[in-house]
Design a protein around this motif. Structure first.
Motif, short mmCIF file in Angstrom:
data_model
loop_
_atom_site.label_atom_id
_atom_site.label_comp_id
_atom_site.label_asym_id
_atom_site.label_seq_id
_atom_site.Cartn_x
_atom_site.Cartn_y
_atom_site.Cartn_z
N UNK A 1 0.82 -1.22 0.00
CA UNK A 1 0.00 0.00 0.00
C UNK A 1 0.85 1.27 0.00
N UNK A 2 0.24 2.31 -0.57
CA UNK A 2 0.84 3.65 -0.53
C UNK A 2 0.38 4.43 0.69
N UNK A 3 -0.76 4.06 1.25
CA UNK A 3 -1.31 4.78 2.40
C UNK A 3 -2.22 3.86 3.20
N UNK A 4 -2.30 4.15 4.50
CA UNK A 4 -3.21 3.45 5.40
C UNK A 4 -4.02 4.51 6.14
N UNK A 5 -5.33 4.35 6.11
CA UNK A 5 -6.22 5.32 6.73
C UNK A 5 -7.05 4.65 7.83
N UNK A 6 -7.63 5.48 8.66
CA UNK A 6 -8.57 5.02 9.67
C UNK A 6 -9.32 6.20 10.24
N UNK A 7 -10.61 6.02 10.47
CA UNK A 7 -11.41 7.09 11.08
C UNK A 7 -12.08 6.53 12.33
N UNK A 8 -11.77 7.16 13.46
CA UNK A 8 -12.31 6.75 14.76
C UNK A 8 -11.88 5.32 15.10
N UNK A 9 -10.63 5.02 14.83
CA UNK A 9 -10.09 3.67 15.03
C UNK A 9 -9.04 3.64 16.13
N UNK A 10 -8.17 4.65 16.18
CA UNK A 10 -7.03 4.59 17.10
C UNK A 10 -7.47 4.38 18.54
N UNK A 11 -8.55 5.03 18.96
CA UNK A 11 -8.94 4.96 20.37
C UNK A 11 -9.35 3.55 20.78
N UNK A 12 -9.85 2.77 19.82
CA UNK A 12 -10.38 1.46 20.16
C UNK A 12 -9.46 0.32 19.72
N UNK A 13 -8.17 0.64 19.46
CA UNK A 13 -7.21 -0.39 19.09
C UNK A 13 -6.59 -1.02 20.33
N UNK A 14 -6.62 -2.33 20.39
CA UNK A 14 -5.74 -3.03 21.31
C UNK A 14 -4.34 -3.00 20.68
N UNK A 15 -3.31 -2.97 21.48
CA UNK A 15 -1.92 -3.02 20.99
C UNK A 15 -1.65 -2.00 19.87
N UNK A 16 -1.87 -0.72 20.11
CA UNK A 16 -1.68 0.24 19.02
C UNK A 16 -0.26 0.31 18.49
N UNK A 17 0.75 0.07 19.34
CA UNK A 17 2.13 0.08 18.84
C UNK A 17 2.37 -1.09 17.89
N UNK A 18 1.79 -2.23 18.20
CA UNK A 18 1.87 -3.38 17.29
C UNK A 18 1.19 -3.04 15.97
#
Length: 227
Positions: free
Chosen positions: A114-131
């Motif tokens: 991929x050239x880009x990765x997007x997300x809307x209203x996703x970061x807050x509900x991620x388990x293991x965000x660094x992973x």
């Protein structure tokens, strides 16, 4: 622990899917949303056509919008009812995005897809965000972009949203500043991380209101680049 936590999150969003999607599709707001978010994403992403992965795509709002902008888009989610809604919306497009079942934390695609990765209203509900960020970097081509739209939705705590185990597993969910999301992108290995306040979205929310149970508040676009 990972599977029960993710199952809880997926079950919650599957239950929310009809009302959540219906609210996003309101006739009085749909065209304005499309106009504003088209500008937001276009400002952050490489020119179309690019290969874009939309993680936690939910009902496909971002994936479908990016496809309409000419990007080759794939949206992934793990909530079955959200995927059903996303596929319905995608099927109505002339050049639809791919909508697949997939984990935002560990997307199953070849490196450099991929050239880009997007997300809307996703970061807050991620388990293991660094992973998650480390996984995204592997999927990006050199110079590829991560663009996450989010806010600090629960600075006073998640309350009864999800169960205790899921709440404990989400390190960004109760952040009091968007800087925490930016820190995660930097710590995960992205460079040139920037935070952009989305004042146009705020003004639209003030004019037309927000979903039941939500409050009008400033949202942000947080971007970073693979070295």
């Amino acid at each position: 622990m990972i599977r029960p936590v993710q199952d809880t999150i997926d079950a919650y969003w599957s239950q929310r899917a009809p009302s959540y999607d219906d609210y996003q599709q309101r006739a009085e707001r749909r065209e304005l949303d499309t106009e504003i978010w088209s500008r937001i994403w276009s400002s952050a992403l490489p020119p179309a056509p690019s290969d874009v992965l939309d993680v936690g795509t939910g009902s496909g709002h971002v994936a479908c919008l990016l496809a309409r902008l000419g990007h080759r888009t794939t949206g992934i989610d793990l909530a079955p009812a959200m995927l059903d809604r996303a596929r319905e919306h995608a099927a109505a497009l002339e050049s639809p995005p791919r909508i697949l079942s997939g984990d935002a934390v560990r997307p199953d695609f070849p490196a450099g897809s991929f050239d880009a990765i997007t997300g809307r209203y996703v970061m807050w509900t991620l388990r293991e965000p660094l992973v998650a960020v480390a996984s995204w970097i592997l999927l990006l081509r050199p110079g590829g972009v991560v663009a996450m739209a989010d806010s600090t939705w629960f600075p006073q705590g998640l309350g009864d949203l999800y169960d205790d185990a899921a709440r404990r597993a989400l390190p960004v969910a109760e952040a009091t500043s968007i800087d925490r999301t930016a820190e995660v992108l930097r710590e995960g290995g992205l460079v040139d991380v920037e935070v952009t306040p989305l004042h146009e979205v705020l003004e639209l929310d003030r004019r037309l209101g927000v979903a039941p149970g939500h409050e009008v508040q400033l949202q942000y676009l947080v971007t970073g680049r693979r070295p």
